[in-house]
Design a protein around this motif. Structure first.
Motif, mmCIF file in Angstrom:
data_model
loop_
_atom_site.group_PDB
_atom_site.id
_atom_site.type_symbol
_atom_site.label_atom_id
_atom_site.label_comp_id
_atom_site.label_asym_id
_atom_site.label_seq_id
_atom_site.Cartn_x
_atom_site.Cartn_y
_atom_site.Cartn_z
ATOM 1 N N LEU A 17 6.277 25.990 143.786
ATOM 2 C CA LEU A 17 6.146 25.331 142.771
ATOM 3 C C LEU A 17 7.364 25.501 141.041
ATOM 4 O O LEU A 17 7.725 24.432 140.865
ATOM 5 N N THR A 18 7.645 26.029 141.321
ATOM 6 C CA THR A 18 8.291 26.645 139.155
ATOM 7 C C THR A 18 9.745 25.449 140.144
ATOM 8 O O THR A 18 10.302 25.366 139.490
ATOM 9 N N SER A 19 9.973 25.791 141.044
ATOM 10 C CA SER A 19 11.414 25.648 141.988
ATOM 11 C C SER A 19 11.541 23.700 141.651
ATOM 12 O O SER A 19 12.194 23.584 141.273
ATOM 13 N N ILE A 20 10.303 23.530 141.451
ATOM 14 C CA ILE A 20 10.392 21.966 141.678
ATOM 15 C C ILE A 20 10.416 20.974 140.305
ATOM 16 O O ILE A 20 10.749 20.837 140.327
ATOM 17 N N TYR A 21 9.937 22.310 139.579
ATOM 18 C CA TYR A 21 10.208 21.352 138.306
ATOM 19 C C TYR A 21 11.427 21.522 137.648
ATOM 20 O O TYR A 21 11.229 20.840 137.599
ATOM 21 N N LEU A 22 12.314 22.839 137.887
ATOM 22 C CA LEU A 22 13.592 23.032 137.416
ATOM 23 C C LEU A 22 14.500 21.670 138.519
ATOM 24 O O LEU A 22 15.036 21.369 137.805
ATOM 25 N N THR A 23 14.254 21.918 139.788
ATOM 26 C CA THR A 23 15.508 20.842 140.174
ATOM 27 C C THR A 23 14.707 19.340 140.331
ATOM 28 O O THR A 23 15.905 19.031 139.728
#
Ligand SMILES: NC(=O)c1ccc[n+]([C@@H]2O[C@H](COP(=O)([O-])OP(=O)(O)OC[C@H]3O[C@@H](n4cnc5c(N)ncnc54)[C@H](O)[C@@H]3O)[C@@H](O)[C@H]2O)c1
Length: 271
Positions: A129-135
């Protein structure tokens, strides 16, 4: 191949010409299938994977389809790593039109929440999840500058319904579904469409390994098949087909959708 099939293949081959796409965790499984489907449609692809070796394997196959491709090592859960990959993509291709947020997984844990170690909860949310916030955070400004783009997230049916012994994964994928909708609300008017796909089980090497290494492989396969109306597990290419549709202009009127590509498992009560 019939004449009609050849014609359809030619049309598909043109869908993404001139576009560049970044696929996270594109070195294996669904990410690899999605990357190759986009490459077959003419997109130049960047394969961002924590494993350079796996990334290079997908790049070799994409290049054989006649597009430009490169692999880059990335850990989607680390902001610096994400920012570096997006910079490299834009430097190399001059643009980033399609972001496929595919990285994720359960990390092999099955068990009830009270036994779930805190580190595993954190890692599951970070990678899924946080990965998608970052990308998304670091890609969207570029897309806005270029006049638009497409974001496709790979969630799961576990993001639509509860599943026993996978609380962290369900919570993370439910978050992916909601983040998809929230981003669609925020950016669709600026020509950035955001959608997600919710697969059930696909026969990736990872899933085949889980089946084959279980004490009773046939029982495990049957367990995964439970509720899948079509009666078989997805081929990763099935997810690739849906991904191609959602990132191409063929779906230009579709945004904010969580599309189950699940053989029907999410449309009924378990019996
Ligand atoms: N396979 C399925 O049946 C299935 C079902 C529903 C949802 N999904 C979702 O689809 C996505 C892909 O799953 P899969 O089964 O194809 O994956 P997979 O386990 O086959 O792994 C794919 C790749 O992810 C890379 N990777 C792992 N951690 C990474 C990180 N931190 N940063 C960058 N790359 C990393 C690995 O090196 C590997 O190449 C995931 O989000 C998963 O939750 C899969």
């Amino acid at each position: 191949m019939t004449q009609a099939e050849a014609q359809a293949a030619t049309q598909t081959a043109k869908l993404l010409v001139g576009k560049s796409a970044l696929i996270t965790a594109g070195g294996a499984g669904l990410g690899e299938a999605i990357a190759l489907k986009l490459a077959a449609a003419g997109a130049n692809v960047v394969i961002a994977d924590i494993s350079s070796k796996r990334g290079a394997g997908t790049v070799e196959q994409a290049e054989a389809l006649g597009v430009a491709a490169f692999a880059v090592k990335m850990d989607v859960s680390v902001s610096q790593s994400v920012q570096e990959v997006i910079k490299q993509t834009i430097a190399r291709f001059g643009r980033l039109d399609i972001l496929v947020n595919n990285a994720g997984g359960t990390f092999g844990y099955t068990g009830k929440l009270a036994d779930l170690p805190e580190e595993l909860w954190d890692r599951t949310l970070a990678v899924n999840l946080t990965s998608i916030y970052l990308t998304s955070k670091y890609t969207i400004p570029h897309m806005l500058e270029k006049g638009g783009g497409v974001i496709l997230n790979i969630a799961s049916v576990a993001g639509l319904n509860g599943r026993p012994n996978e609380a962290a994964y369900c919570a993370a994928k439910g978050g992916v579904v909601q983040l998809t909708r929230a981003l669609a609300v925020e950016y669709s008017a600026q020509n950035i469409r955001v959608n997600c796909i919710c697969p059930s089980f696909a026969t990736t090497r990872g899933i085949e390994r889980i089946i084959n290494e279980s004490p009773d492989p046939e029982a495990t396969r049957q367990h995964m098949l439970r509720g899948i109306l079509v009666g078989y597990l997805a081929d990763p290419k099935d997810i690739g087909e849906a991904a191609l549709f959602l990132v191409s202009d063929q779906s230009r009127f579709i945004t904010g959708v969580a599309l189950p590509v699940d053989g029907g498992v999410s449309c009924h009560f378990a019996s």
